[in-house]
Design an enzyme around this catalytic site. Structure first.
Site, PDB file in Angstrom:
ATOM      1  N   ASP A 132       0.775  -1.226   0.000  1.00 23.85           N
ATOM      2  CA  ASP A 132       0.000   0.000   0.000  1.00 23.85           C
ATOM      3  C   ASP A 132       0.812   1.284   0.000  1.00 23.85           C
ATOM      4  OD1 ASP A 132       1.120   0.026   2.539  1.00 23.85           O
ATOM      5  OD2 ASP A 132      -0.745  -0.541   3.557  1.00 23.85           O
TER       6      ASP A 132
ATOM      7  N   GLU B 164       0.035  -8.997  -1.126  1.00 25.00           N
ATOM      8  CA  GLU B 164      -0.755  -8.455  -0.017  1.00 25.00           C
ATOM      9  C   GLU B 164      -1.914  -7.619  -0.565  1.00 25.00           C
ATOM     10  OE1 GLU B 164       1.080  -7.346   4.054  1.00 25.00           O
ATOM     11  OE2 GLU B 164       0.206  -5.463   3.352  1.00 25.00           O
TER      12      GLU B 164
ATOM     13  N   HIS C 217       3.460   6.031  14.484  1.00 27.29           N
ATOM     14  CA  HIS C 217       4.017   7.054  13.592  1.00 27.29           C
ATOM     15  C   HIS C 217       3.091   7.435  12.443  1.00 27.29           C
ATOM     16  CE1 HIS C 217       5.106   3.197  11.652  1.00 27.29           C
ATOM     17  NE2 HIS C 217       4.800   3.863  10.552  1.00 27.29           N
TER      18      HIS C 217
ATOM     19  N   HIS D 285      10.197   6.550  15.219  1.00 28.19           N
ATOM     20  CA  HIS D 285      10.303   6.872  13.797  1.00 28.19           C
ATOM     21  C   HIS D 285      11.087   8.168  13.610  1.00 28.19           C
ATOM     22  CE1 HIS D 285       8.979   7.721   9.661  1.00 28.19           C
ATOM     23  NE2 HIS D 285       8.621   6.451   9.599  1.00 28.19           N
TER      24      HIS D 285
END
Length: 382
Positions: free
Chosen positions: A98, A120, A211, A244
């Site tokens: 994605d 996926e 994050h 992050h």
């Protein structure tokens, strides 16, 4: 007969973790040619994964820039991948999940009239802004793809309901479970010196990762204040948070939690450290998608600090609970798992619905079937 050239394209650390086992599986196939292109949408974090899995890209677009924007990433990936496709002329492009790299690379392949395989595929929330921009990246890639590799039956059902031909959808399990087979070990010795100092046996360690774009600002602050409250309630709790690199995450996390001795704020961990840290943690709090798959396979309850998930299978199985970012709710739900052994055990012992470690081999079998290199259609993961 010319061997089909399979070009795998990815750009971020999570993609690399999940695509690495598949890259290896394609390379080990006697009748496919494996080529790899990285966009380096995330540079440093991507390189860590490439090193660990010993993958040397054939093409490296190296697009990462300071304060990069979604439109900027899209433009650079689209133009960079176009040049690679013109030079290599692959028979199939494989993308994952994605990311903006995934959507832009798929679009470039469509413009070049090259088949796209979507690993996926079929995850959905059906809210285009949650998660943002991932939900639309997934849906747009689904419109472009020619062959689909869905981790679960529910993902398959989403695609069929959207009008995708069932004959080109394969239920494979998730490749991240394949990756965990090679990264997690009871004898593993942490590389990060900070992790070596943490008492995983004597303390209950909460692993945290947060994050997401939709959680920047007040939600991330609420998460931090909730964690601060939790450690005041339990003196046997340690929190490990690989923070992050985004400054909008770094600033509030370090400001609110940086001076607390029970909280360990670390730089982003390399893959083996991260996976083995999860395997030794007591439970996981996250807004990450991937951790919703990884942690349950390691027997760890997961509290998801989002309002929706594109991975409802784990919620249904009982390994994951969606709790949002409300400070009080985070404290209540975490305290429940820390204080009531039966509630913890119920989540920890639920069956992980995401895979058995053989997703990559199923995907390669499906690709071989697509190119008529075999007459046997691969069995679905159940």
């Amino acid at each position: 007969m010319k061997k089909p050239i399979i070009l795998t394209i990815f750009g971020t650390r999570p993609e690399a973790i999940k695509m690495a086992p598949l890259v290896k599986e394609i390379a080990n196939s006697s009748d496919l040619v494996s080529k790899v292109c990285v966009t380096a949408q995330h540079r440093q974090m991507l390189d860590q994964v490439l090193d660990i899995f010993e993958i040397t890209p054939d093409y490296d677009l190296d697009i990462m820039k300071d304060r990069q924007t979604l439109s900027g990433i899209t433009k650079l990936v689209l133009e960079g991948v176009e040049k690679v496709l013109l030079e290599l002329k692959p028979d199939m492009v494989l993308v994952h999940g994605d990311t903006t790299t995934t959507f832009a690379a798929s679009l470039a392949a469509f413009y070049a009239q090259i088949s796209v395989g979507h690993v996926e595929a079929g995850l959905r929330t059906y809210d285009k802004y949650f998660p943002y921009p991932e939900e639309m990246n997934r849906r747009l890639t689904s419109c472009i793809a020619d062959i689909y590799f869905s981790p679960t039956q529910a993902n398959y059902n989403n695609l069929v309901n959207e009008g995708i031909n069932p004959d080109v959808i394969y239920i494979t399990g998730n490749t991240v479970i394949d990756a965990l087979k090679s990264t997690v070990s009871q004898e593993y010795d942490f590389k990060d010196e900070n992790l070596k100092k943490i008492d995983f046996l004597g303390k209950r360690v909460i692993a945290v990762e947060a994050h997401r774009r939709e959680n920047l600002g007040q939600p991330i602050e609420d998460i931090c204040f909730a964690l601060k409250e939790i450690i005041t309630k339990y003196d046997d709790i340690e929190i490990v948070w690989p923070v992050h690199l985004n400054p909008q995450v770094q600033e509030p996390v370090k400001r609110i939690l940086g001076d607390l001795s029970q909280v360990h704020l670390l730089d982003p961990l390399q893959v083996q450290d991260m996976h083995n840290m999860l395997s030794r943690a007591h439970l996981v709090l996250t807004d990450s998608g991937g951790l919703q798959e990884e942690a349950p396979s390691l027997g760890k309850p997961v509290l998801v600090m989002r309002n929706e998930t594109e991975r409802p299978e784990a919620v249904k199985a009982g390994t994951v609970k969606i709790i949002g970012t409300d400070r009080r709710t985070i404290v209540e739900q975490t305290s429940k798992l820390l204080s009531i052994p039966s509630e913890y055990t119920k989540m920890a012992q639920s069956v992980n619905p995401y895979g058995d470690g053989y997703a990559s081999s199923r995907i390669v079998d499906a690709i071989r079937y697509w190119f008529k290199l075999t007459d046997k259609k691969p069995d679905a993961f159940e």
